[in-house]
Design a protein around this motif. Structure first.
Motif, PDB file in Angstrom:
ATOM      1  N   GLY A  87      35.398  17.002  -1.615  1.00  0.00           N
ATOM      2  CA  GLY A  87      35.884  15.753  -2.081  1.00  0.00           C
ATOM      3  C   GLY A  87      37.373  15.343  -1.366  1.00  0.00           C
ATOM      4  N   GLY A  88      37.549  14.029  -0.975  1.00  0.00           N
ATOM      5  CA  GLY A  88      38.719  13.735  -0.449  1.00  0.00           C
ATOM      6  C   GLY A  88      38.910  13.834   0.837  1.00  0.00           C
ATOM      7  N   ARG A  89      37.995  14.737   1.644  1.00  0.00           N
ATOM      8  CA  ARG A  89      38.209  14.733   2.881  1.00  0.00           C
ATOM      9  C   ARG A  89      36.936  14.442   3.689  1.00  0.00           C
ATOM     10  N   LEU A 133      36.629   6.577   2.259  1.00  0.00           N
ATOM     11  CA  LEU A 133      36.254   7.781   1.738  1.00  0.00           C
ATOM     12  C   LEU A 133      35.210   7.943   1.023  1.00  0.00           C
ATOM     13  N   ASP A 153      32.858   8.759  -2.042  1.00  0.00           N
ATOM     14  CA  ASP A 153      32.829   9.232  -3.337  1.00  0.00           C
ATOM     15  C   ASP A 153      31.263   9.308  -3.973  1.00  0.00           C
ATOM     16  N   ARG A 172      46.909   7.738  -3.116  1.00  0.00           N
ATOM     17  CA  ARG A 172      46.614   9.144  -3.078  1.00  0.00           C
ATOM     18  C   ARG A 172      46.854   9.703  -1.444  1.00  0.00           C
ATOM     19  N   VAL A 213      45.902  11.639   1.423  1.00  0.00           N
ATOM     20  CA  VAL A 213      44.749  12.296   1.959  1.00  0.00           C
ATOM     21  C   VAL A 213      45.180  12.631   3.428  1.00  0.00           C
TER      22      VAL A 213
END
Ligand code: GRF
Length: 199
Positions: A101-103, A138, A140, A194, A196
């Motif tokens: 997640g997030g990548r 991104l 999700d 955020r 990243v």
């Protein structure tokens, strides 16, 4: 940075990344290619580039969660800093997003939040928009719903059919995806406040 690319089809977006990542100045390398089906041009492109490629098929697993776990393990084996979904046509499940997640970024052939889902180009054409475009975001847990990283509009021409418009969009997608990957590999990205960043 180490990139794993996920594909489901012809892999022209993958090819754009392979072409760039092969250049010495590019700050990222494609270390593996994953697919949800075996006999696709995207896998053949990886093999021609001498890059490990694997297929994790839903049909080979008792249920979706088992497939999600198998895909997660197959991708994790290559220790990616960034996962790029480039025309991957399956929803990545909770196990995958917990791990990466997030990548994980995805490229979508429309200006999200307009026209999410698997028929974005046909839907935009049917709606009669004058502009559609390309979005890199991104990933999700939703369908094409994660924070947007980059977008570029693409004009719709009178007489466009889906294939013609999609090709015009894909020419933009290829450039936008390479720019975003290079940017993330060089200095990371701040999305919705955020950071990243990838090593
Ligand atoms: C791209 O337009 C992508 O956004 C969409 O499917 C297309 C994949 O093209 N999901 P390719 O397989 O990279 O040629």
């Amino acid at each position: 940075a180490r990139i794993v690319v996920l594909v489901s089809g012809t892999g022209t977006l993958l090819q754009a990344l392979l072409d760039e990542a092969g250049q010495p100045h590019f700050p990222a390398r494609v270390v593996a290619v994953g697919a949800d089906r075996a006999k696709i041009e995207g896998i053949a492109r990886a093999e021609r580039a001498g890059i490990p490629a694997f297929a994790v098929r839903v049909a080979d697993h008792p249920d979706r969660a088992a497939w999600d776990a198998a895909l997660t393990a197959a991708v994790a084996a290559h220790e990616p800093d960034l996962v790029v979904s480039a025309g991957f046509m399956k929803i990545l499940g909770p196990a995958f997003l917990d791990r990466f997640g997030g990548r994980v970024i995805n490229t979508h052939p429309a200006l999200l939040p307009s026209f999410p889902g698997a028929h974005a180009v046909a839907d935009a054409l049917a709606h009669g928009v004058r502009y559609t475009g390309s979005t890199v975001h991104l990933v999700d847990g939703g369908v094409d719903t994660g924070p947007i990283i980059a977008q570029e509009p693409v004009p719709v021409h009178a007489g466009d059919d889906e294939a013609g418009l999609h090709e015009r969009i894909k020419a933009v997608e290829r450039r936008l995806l390479v720019e975003v990957v290079a940017g993330m590999a060089r200095q990371g990205y701040t999305v919705d406040g955020r950071k990243v960043s990838i090593p």
